[in-house]
Design an enzyme around this catalytic site. Sequence first.
Site, PDB file in Angstrom:
ATOM      1  N   THR A  13       0.836  -1.193   0.000  1.00 31.93           N
ATOM      2  CA  THR A  13       0.000   0.000   0.000  1.00 31.93           C
ATOM      3  C   THR A  13       0.878   1.252   0.000  1.00 31.93           C
ATOM      4  O   THR A  13       1.990   1.252   0.517  1.00 31.93           O
ATOM      5  CB  THR A  13      -0.954   0.016   1.203  1.00 31.93           C
ATOM      6  OG1 THR A  13      -0.215   0.187   2.416  1.00 31.93           O
ATOM      7  CG2 THR A  13      -1.759  -1.273   1.274  1.00 31.93           C
ATOM      8  N   GLY A  14       0.358   2.304  -0.618  1.00 28.75           N
ATOM      9  CA  GLY A  14       1.121   3.549  -0.667  1.00 28.75           C
ATOM     10  C   GLY A  14       2.471   3.358  -1.321  1.00 28.75           C
ATOM     11  O   GLY A  14       3.500   3.765  -0.777  1.00 28.75           O
ATOM     12  N   SER A  15       2.479   2.769  -2.513  1.00 29.96           N
ATOM     13  CA  SER A  15       3.745   2.320  -3.099  1.00 29.96           C
ATOM     14  C   SER A  15       4.112   3.004  -4.414  1.00 29.96           C
ATOM     15  O   SER A  15       4.895   2.473  -5.198  1.00 29.96           O
ATOM     16  CB  SER A  15       3.705   0.805  -3.302  1.00 29.96           C
ATOM     17  OG  SER A  15       2.516   0.385  -3.956  1.00 29.96           O
ATOM     18  N   THR A  16       3.584   4.183  -4.651  1.00 36.01           N
ATOM     19  CA  THR A  16       3.930   4.890  -5.887  1.00 36.01           C
ATOM     20  C   THR A  16       5.233   5.673  -5.768  1.00 36.01           C
ATOM     21  O   THR A  16       5.773   6.141  -6.762  1.00 36.01           O
ATOM     22  CB  THR A  16       2.809   5.847  -6.312  1.00 36.01           C
ATOM     23  OG1 THR A  16       2.554   6.781  -5.252  1.00 36.01           O
ATOM     24  CG2 THR A  16       1.527   5.081  -6.629  1.00 36.01           C
ATOM     25  N   GLY A  18       8.790   6.674  -2.754  1.00 36.47           N
ATOM     26  CA  GLY A  18       9.402   6.537  -1.439  1.00 36.47           C
ATOM     27  C   GLY A  18       9.675   5.119  -0.994  1.00 36.47           C
ATOM     28  O   GLY A  18      10.017   4.239  -1.810  1.00 36.47           O
ATOM     29  N   ILE A  19       9.519   4.873   0.300  1.00 32.02           N
ATOM     30  CA  ILE A  19       9.790   3.558   0.870  1.00 32.02           C
ATOM     31  C   ILE A  19       8.882   2.503   0.248  1.00 32.02           C
ATOM     32  O   ILE A  19       9.317   1.395  -0.061  1.00 32.02           O
ATOM     33  CB  ILE A  19       9.615   3.593   2.403  1.00 32.02           C
ATOM     34  CG1 ILE A  19      10.726   4.432   3.043  1.00 32.02           C
ATOM     35  CG2 ILE A  19       9.623   2.176   2.988  1.00 32.02           C
ATOM     36  CD1 ILE A  19      10.545   4.664   4.538  1.00 32.02           C
ATOM     37  N   SER A 141       7.470   3.153  12.819  1.00 28.37           N
ATOM     38  CA  SER A 141       8.497   4.191  12.750  1.00 28.37           C
ATOM     39  C   SER A 141       9.214   4.283  14.083  1.00 28.37           C
ATOM     40  O   SER A 141       8.647   3.903  15.119  1.00 28.37           O
ATOM     41  CB  SER A 141       7.848   5.543  12.427  1.00 28.37           C
ATOM     42  OG  SER A 141       8.744   6.613  12.653  1.00 28.37           O
ATOM     43  N   TYR A 154       0.937  11.739  14.746  1.00 28.94           N
ATOM     44  CA  TYR A 154       1.644  10.775  13.912  1.00 28.94           C
ATOM     45  C   TYR A 154       2.273   9.678  14.778  1.00 28.94           C
ATOM     46  O   TYR A 154       2.100   8.483  14.509  1.00 28.94           O
ATOM     47  CB  TYR A 154       2.720  11.488  13.091  1.00 28.94           C
ATOM     48  CG  TYR A 154       3.652  10.563  12.350  1.00 28.94           C
ATOM     49  CD1 TYR A 154       3.248   9.903  11.196  1.00 28.94           C
ATOM     50  CD2 TYR A 154       4.963  10.356  12.799  1.00 28.94           C
ATOM     51  CE1 TYR A 154       4.098   9.056  10.510  1.00 28.94           C
ATOM     52  CE2 TYR A 154       5.831   9.524  12.115  1.00 28.94           C
ATOM     53  CZ  TYR A 154       5.397   8.876  10.978  1.00 28.94           C
ATOM     54  OH  TYR A 154       6.257   8.031  10.299  1.00 28.94           O
TER      55      TYR A 154
END
Length: 264
Positions: A13-16, A18-19, A141, A154
């Site tokens: 997920t969220g893989s377009t 960065g990490i 994190s 966060y």
Amino acid sequence: MNIDLTNKTAIVTGSTAGIGFAIAKGLAQAGATVVINGRTPAAVDKAVAAIRQAVSGATVRGVAADLGTAPGCEAFVKAEPSADILINNVGIFGPQDFFEIPDSEWTHFFEVNIMSGVRLSRAYAPGMIARQWGRIVFLSSESALNIPADMIHYGFTKTGYLALSRGLAKRLAGTGVTVNAVLPGPTLSDGVEAMLKDTAAKAGQSIEDAAAAFVKAHRSSSIIQRAATVEEVANMVVYVASPQASATTGAALRVDGGVVDTIA
């Protein structure tokens, strides 16, 4: 160590960028069929094309969906009903003083950073259990342990991922499905590069040197005294997703460069 994820389907997920993108690329290099996720079709298509270009013979596809909402998660699962590996990476962050954070922002952070992982894990874990093999990884994190005073909302969500991953690992005991959290520290992602771009230009520094200066100033306990690369974080995630990591579950695995000052 030869990590072979052939015939495994991995969702990141969220893989377009960065990490998340580095993790998706690393999984593709290990032979997994990779599903890219982002909020817009354009970003997803760009990431899919980039991995296909970088990894010869990669099997990769994408689904655009806003996983910070229940309908978005439902649409994603409808498009991809099964997975062997689930990397819950999507997340948002941003500095904001505690006294200026409205309820709506707390709720937004909770929905994106916590509930996306809850909803997708709930959707994909039963299939993993039935196949007696699966990997679920939550990207937490170092801020889960060192709560930032300027990003309490966060840090709260990243601590929540530690509780969620440990509890779910216990719930899935003996099933062949492992659940772990990975805790990056300061990492030279696309977002951090953008944040430091002006500072680096004014100081006549490279982005890497500017990032190292930032780490020394704001994460002085760092042992490596620099920002990690996205590939360094991805390497840990790919290992945790592998058959070789079969005895690692319920763990909080730090890739923080030694920022968290503890031996436990």
